[in-house]
Design an enzyme around this catalytic site. Structure first.
Site, PDB file in Angstrom:
ATOM      1  N   TYR A 206     -21.787 -17.578 -15.021  1.00  0.00           N
ATOM      2  CA  TYR A 206     -22.273 -16.991 -16.275  1.00  0.00           C
ATOM      3  C   TYR A 206     -21.607 -17.743 -17.422  1.00  0.00           C
ATOM      4  O   TYR A 206     -20.452 -17.481 -17.757  1.00  0.00           O
ATOM      5  CB  TYR A 206     -21.894 -15.511 -16.290  1.00  0.00           C
ATOM      6  CG  TYR A 206     -22.482 -14.674 -17.398  1.00  0.00           C
ATOM      7  CD1 TYR A 206     -23.771 -14.160 -17.274  1.00  0.00           C
ATOM      8  CD2 TYR A 206     -21.743 -14.363 -18.526  1.00  0.00           C
ATOM      9  CE1 TYR A 206     -24.308 -13.345 -18.266  1.00  0.00           C
ATOM     10  CE2 TYR A 206     -22.269 -13.547 -19.525  1.00  0.00           C
ATOM     11  CZ  TYR A 206     -23.543 -13.046 -19.384  1.00  0.00           C
ATOM     12  OH  TYR A 206     -24.072 -12.238 -20.362  1.00  0.00           O
TER      13      TYR A 206
ATOM     14  N   SER B  53     -15.815 -13.497 -28.164  1.00  0.00           N
ATOM     15  CA  SER B  53     -16.476 -12.207 -28.394  1.00  0.00           C
ATOM     16  C   SER B  53     -17.644 -12.316 -29.365  1.00  0.00           C
ATOM     17  O   SER B  53     -18.603 -11.549 -29.274  1.00  0.00           O
ATOM     18  CB  SER B  53     -15.454 -11.193 -28.926  1.00  0.00           C
ATOM     19  OG  SER B  53     -14.458 -10.936 -27.958  1.00  0.00           O
TER      20      SER B  53
ATOM     21  N   GLN C 269     -21.231 -18.268 -20.914  1.00  0.00           N
ATOM     22  CA  GLN C 269     -21.427 -17.768 -22.272  1.00  0.00           C
ATOM     23  C   GLN C 269     -20.292 -18.222 -23.194  1.00  0.00           C
ATOM     24  O   GLN C 269     -20.517 -18.904 -24.185  1.00  0.00           O
ATOM     25  CB  GLN C 269     -21.508 -16.243 -22.272  1.00  0.00           C
ATOM     26  CG  GLN C 269     -21.655 -15.623 -23.659  1.00  0.00           C
ATOM     27  CD  GLN C 269     -21.899 -14.130 -23.580  1.00  0.00           C
ATOM     28  OE1 GLN C 269     -22.979 -13.705 -23.162  1.00  0.00           O
ATOM     29  NE2 GLN C 269     -20.916 -13.337 -23.967  1.00  0.00           N
TER      30      GLN C 269
ATOM     31  N   GLU D 289     -15.341  -9.814 -20.969  1.00  0.00           N
ATOM     32  CA  GLU D 289     -16.348  -8.783 -21.222  1.00  0.00           C
ATOM     33  C   GLU D 289     -16.073  -8.037 -22.527  1.00  0.00           C
ATOM     34  O   GLU D 289     -16.423  -6.865 -22.668  1.00  0.00           O
ATOM     35  CB  GLU D 289     -16.444  -7.802 -20.044  1.00  0.00           C
ATOM     36  CG  GLU D 289     -17.228  -8.359 -18.892  1.00  0.00           C
ATOM     37  CD  GLU D 289     -18.577  -8.906 -19.306  1.00  0.00           C
ATOM     38  OE1 GLU D 289     -19.421  -8.135 -19.790  1.00  0.00           O
ATOM     39  OE2 GLU D 289     -18.803 -10.118 -19.164  1.00  0.00           O
TER      40      GLU D 289
ATOM     41  N   GLY E 298      15.524  -5.128 -10.782  1.00  0.00           N
ATOM     42  CA  GLY E 298      15.521  -6.572 -10.547  1.00  0.00           C
ATOM     43  C   GLY E 298      14.582  -6.989  -9.442  1.00  0.00           C
ATOM     44  O   GLY E 298      13.927  -8.035  -9.529  1.00  0.00           O
TER      45      GLY E 298
ATOM     46  N   THR F  93      -9.347  -9.096 -21.973  1.00  0.00           N
ATOM     47  CA  THR F  93     -10.040 -10.061 -22.824  1.00  0.00           C
ATOM     48  C   THR F  93     -11.495 -10.256 -22.430  1.00  0.00           C
ATOM     49  O   THR F  93     -12.378 -10.262 -23.287  1.00  0.00           O
ATOM     50  CB  THR F  93      -9.322 -11.425 -22.773  1.00  0.00           C
ATOM     51  OG1 THR F  93      -7.935 -11.230 -23.046  1.00  0.00           O
ATOM     52  CG2 THR F  93      -9.904 -12.376 -23.793  1.00  0.00           C
TER      53      THR F  93
ATOM     54  N   ARG G 106      15.171   3.566  -3.376  1.00  0.00           N
ATOM     55  CA  ARG G 106      16.324   3.045  -4.121  1.00  0.00           C
ATOM     56  C   ARG G 106      17.266   4.164  -4.541  1.00  0.00           C
ATOM     57  O   ARG G 106      16.833   5.184  -5.075  1.00  0.00           O
ATOM     58  CB  ARG G 106      15.837   2.316  -5.375  1.00  0.00           C
ATOM     59  CG  ARG G 106      16.948   1.625  -6.172  1.00  0.00           C
ATOM     60  CD  ARG G 106      17.477   0.426  -5.438  1.00  0.00           C
ATOM     61  NE  ARG G 106      18.360  -0.389  -6.267  1.00  0.00           N
ATOM     62  CZ  ARG G 106      18.928  -1.514  -5.881  1.00  0.00           C
ATOM     63  NH1 ARG G 106      18.711  -1.962  -4.653  1.00  0.00           N
ATOM     64  NH2 ARG G 106      19.709  -2.200  -6.685  1.00  0.00           N
TER      65      ARG G 106
ATOM     66  N   GLY H 138     -15.826 -18.298 -14.716  1.00  0.00           N
ATOM     67  CA  GLY H 138     -15.307 -18.355 -13.353  1.00  0.00           C
ATOM     68  C   GLY H 138     -16.332 -18.941 -12.405  1.00  0.00           C
ATOM     69  O   GLY H 138     -17.525 -18.638 -12.494  1.00  0.00           O
TER      70      GLY H 138
ATOM     71  N   ARG I 239       8.761   8.066 -17.140  1.00  0.00           N
ATOM     72  CA  ARG I 239       8.057   6.784 -17.252  1.00  0.00           C
ATOM     73  C   ARG I 239       7.020   6.614 -16.142  1.00  0.00           C
ATOM     74  O   ARG I 239       5.956   6.031 -16.364  1.00  0.00           O
ATOM     75  CB  ARG I 239       9.063   5.632 -17.185  1.00  0.00           C
ATOM     76  CG  ARG I 239      10.034   5.607 -18.356  1.00  0.00           C
ATOM     77  CD  ARG I 239      11.241   4.722 -18.068  1.00  0.00           C
ATOM     78  NE  ARG I 239      10.881   3.322 -17.885  1.00  0.00           N
ATOM     79  CZ  ARG I 239      11.680   2.405 -17.344  1.00  0.00           C
ATOM     80  NH1 ARG I 239      12.883   2.757 -16.890  1.00  0.00           N
ATOM     81  NH2 ARG I 239      11.288   1.154 -17.230  1.00  0.00           N
TER      82      ARG I 239
END
Length: 664
Positions: A135, A144, A137, A424, A401, A422, A310, A177, A333
């Site tokens: 594709y 964009s 484009q 599409e 780590g 990014t 851990r 791609g 988190r």
């Protein structure tokens, strides 16, 4: 000898039926069974090995991708897999490849924009992979802004051909791609010029390489654009560059479902509504939304399992140290990311339904819901991919780590996922499209036109501008009606504030340019409301299994209240809630973390990810992390020899100081 399971005790704490949660995650028992079979089929096939991927050179990695793609096609044929089974098999192969764009963009473009005659000619060859497409484009100078593309397609009535040309360096096609080394054909987007006029960007089917020896055809310069971020990751894909030097193609290779050029060179619009082109766009973006939950669930599974293994600090009287997952800082988190994985899964399910619904409407020439659907597809693509990219990196940091090691699976997962932010559509551009939809919706309220679907709450804007949150105790935040109204009020008030600001500018475009940052935040608020509301709607369905609904309710509340905490400034500054109510939300959130904690391992087990698919030493099912880390270290190519290459040339002279001294 019984296999090791360091998570056995954790799994015994679960207060819900994990097998039933697996089915809820998959969407149905049928989908679960297909997914489970495909995952295990790939994991058991040595050709699909991927544990050495980050150690391969670029050429080795690309050849490995070609081998796996060919083998996947072979297995699909041998096993006579259905379309759904085939898609699932490709998903678990888990390596970006040219076939992704062939099936995901090239074929849908022809299906959506080609005439019946064109589809009959090109699709059988594409489906049988007798031709391989991409594709084309995006250009070197434009992404964009599709209307800014520079490649030209000029009609020559004397030969009944289009002349495809790249007039500038920046008009080079860049990033597609599969283009770099594999694709034989491309759907190329170029500016159509005929009869002395420029009719804007249209699609054309262009052959790039010989079907005999794969060499580029005359006038075509094509190649790979080079290494991308990370090792392994997206470097398995041959993203390409492409330039045309007056390449001629037959007139009938213009995709002509929506418009065409006659033999005489006249530009003619077809009777087919142009809005149908949005169907392909919505299709691709809903897939991206669905896949966000898959990538996020992988990262969360790794981080959760490792956090339970851990141990760090907190030992008393020589006893064991504290599991990292028991620290509230870790929970605050990690658990919102776990909740986000489920939230994105369910909004992805809804997006599939939305795409099916709008497709039926478009076929019946009903375009009434298209603006809302387009806004949903753009906004949710932006929100889910940005959040997932950030979450993968957060999961890496949650693993300390060891998360930085390639064998943790997280660096490669991050590198392979972030292009979603990014392609599409750049995520900020997508949010500005949502903002335009919101501003139009508000402007139409004065004429009595009531919004529908996900924007229906704006029809109650007068109430939402005045309502006050009824939370008096922390537990009040568990009421879905209160959560929904808070999110609706926040979104409505931010959108109205933007509309009022825009009204003070001489032109809408000037206003959009000046307050674009505020408009993006309003769009984010609207999209987050959609995700929260769809999670709540999921809870209203019949959910079988012991304790499954209770855990989903906990996750829904964690997702909503963690967003409220993150965007507390919006909620308080717009008057949706008071600072005291914000504090109560945080209090309730801490309580919810305690309820999620005993079920954390089981909740990530419900993703049903095989060790092969996770590709992570830290996230292995049995939790035998340290043994596997030690074994993995010895696989490093640097350990092939005891004394490193270069010792005699560079290390020994240093150690022996065989250098001559001299003045400068």
């Amino acid at each position: 000898m019984e296999p090791l399971d360091y998570h056995a005790e954790e799994r015994s704490k679960a207060s819900f039926d994990v097998e039933e949660m697996k089915i809820v995650w998959a969407g149905s028992r049928h989908a679960f069974e297909i997914s489970d079979r495909a995952a295990r089929l790939v994991a058991s096939d040595p050709v699909f090995r991927k544990d050495n991927r980050t150690m391969l050179s670029r050429k080795e990695l690309f050849k490995d991708t070609l081998r796996k793609t060919a083998h996947a096609v072979k297995r699909t044929i041998e096993l006579n897999l259905s379309e759904e089974e085939t898609h699932t098999l490709w998903f678990y192969v888990d390596q970006p490849a040219y076939a992704n764009l062939h099936w995901g963009m090239f074929i849908p473009a022809i299906e959506g924009q080609g005439t019946e005659e064109q589809k009959q000619k090109w699709l059988p060859m594409a489906h049988n992979m007798q031709i391989i497409g991409c594709y084309a484009q995006t250009e070197l100078g434009h992404g964009s802004n599709v209307q800014g593309l520079e490649t030209t397609a000029t009609f020559d009535p004397q030969t009944d051909e289009f002349v495809i040309h790249s007039p500038t360096l920046t008009s080079s096609k860049w990033w597609p791609g599969g283009l770099g080394k594999v694709s034989t054909h491309a759907v190329v987007y170029a500016r159509l010029r005929t009869d002395g006029q420029d009719y804007g960007v249209h699609g054309f089917i262009v052959q790039l390489r010989s079907l005999d020896d794969h060499s580029p055809l005359p006038g075509i310069t094509v190649g790979d654009i080079g290494m991308k971020f990370g090792s392994g990751a997206y470097n398995s894909m041959d993203n390409g560059l492409l330039r045309f030097d007056h390449v001629r193609i037959p007139r009938n290779q213009m995709l002509m479902r929506l418009s065409q050029v006659t033999r005489e060179g006249k530009y003619v619009q077809s009777d087919v509504p142009r809005q149908l082109v949005y169907g392909t766009m919505v299709y691709v973006r809903q897939i991206i939304v669905s896949e966000a939950s898959c990538a996020l669930s992988r990262a969360v599974c790794i981080a959760t399992r490792y956090s339970a293994v851990r141990r760090q600090f907190g030992s008393e009287n020589g006893g064991p140290e504290t599991q990292v997952i028991n620290y509230k800082t870790q929970q605050s988190r990690l658990f919102p990311l776990l909740a986000s994985a489920y939230a994105f899964r369910f909004v992805g399910e809804w997006m599939k339904w939305l795409y099916t619904d709008v497709s039926k409407r478009l076929q019946a020439n009903d375009f009434s819901t298209l603006p809302e659907v387009h806004a949903c597809a753009a906004g949710l693509k932006s929100i889910t991919t940005s959040a997932t990219a950030d979450a993968i990196e957060e999961c890496r940091k949650l693993c300390g780590g060891h998360g930085y090691l390639s064998c943790s699976g997280l660096p490669e997962l991050f590198a392979v996922y972030i292009p979603n932010c990014t392609y599409e559509g750049d995520n900020i551009v997508m949010l500005l499209q949502v903002a335009r939809f919101l501003m139009k919706t508000i402007s139409r309220l004065v004429s009595g036109k009531m919004p529908v679907g996900t924007a229906a709450y704006l029809g109650r804007v007068e109430h939402l501008m005045q309502c006050h949150c009824e939370v008096q105790r922390a537990e009040d935040w568990l009421k879905h009606s209160i959560i929904l109204e808070a999110f609706e009020a926040r979104s409505a008030r931010m959108s109205v504030a933007c509309a009022e600001s825009l009204s003070r500018f001489s032109t809408p475009e000037e206003g959009f340019g000046e307050i674009s940052a505020d408009l993006v935040e309003a769009a984010v608020a609207h999209c987050q409301l959609i995700i929260v509301s769809k999670f709540i709607e999921k809870l209203q369905q019949d959910i079988p299994g012991k304790g499954v609904k209770t855990q989903l309710e906990n996750l829904c509340n964690v997702y909503a209240l963690s967003l409220l905490h993150k965007h507390l400034g919006d909620f308080v500054s717009t008057g949706c809630i008071t600072p005291k109510q914000g504090a109560l939300a945080n209090e309730q959130l801490r309580s919810l973390y305690s309820q999620v904690r005993p079920n954390a391992i089981a909740l990530v087990d419900a993703f049903n990810h095989t060790d092969h698919y996770l590709g992570s030493v830290l996230g292995c099912y049995d939790g035998n992390v340290y043994q596997k880390l030690y074994e993995e270290a010895w696989k490093s190519p640097l350990n092939d020899t005891v004394v490193p290459d270069g010792y005699d040339e560079y290390i020994r002279p240093l150690l022996k100081q065989h250098f001559r001294t001299a003045r400068l």
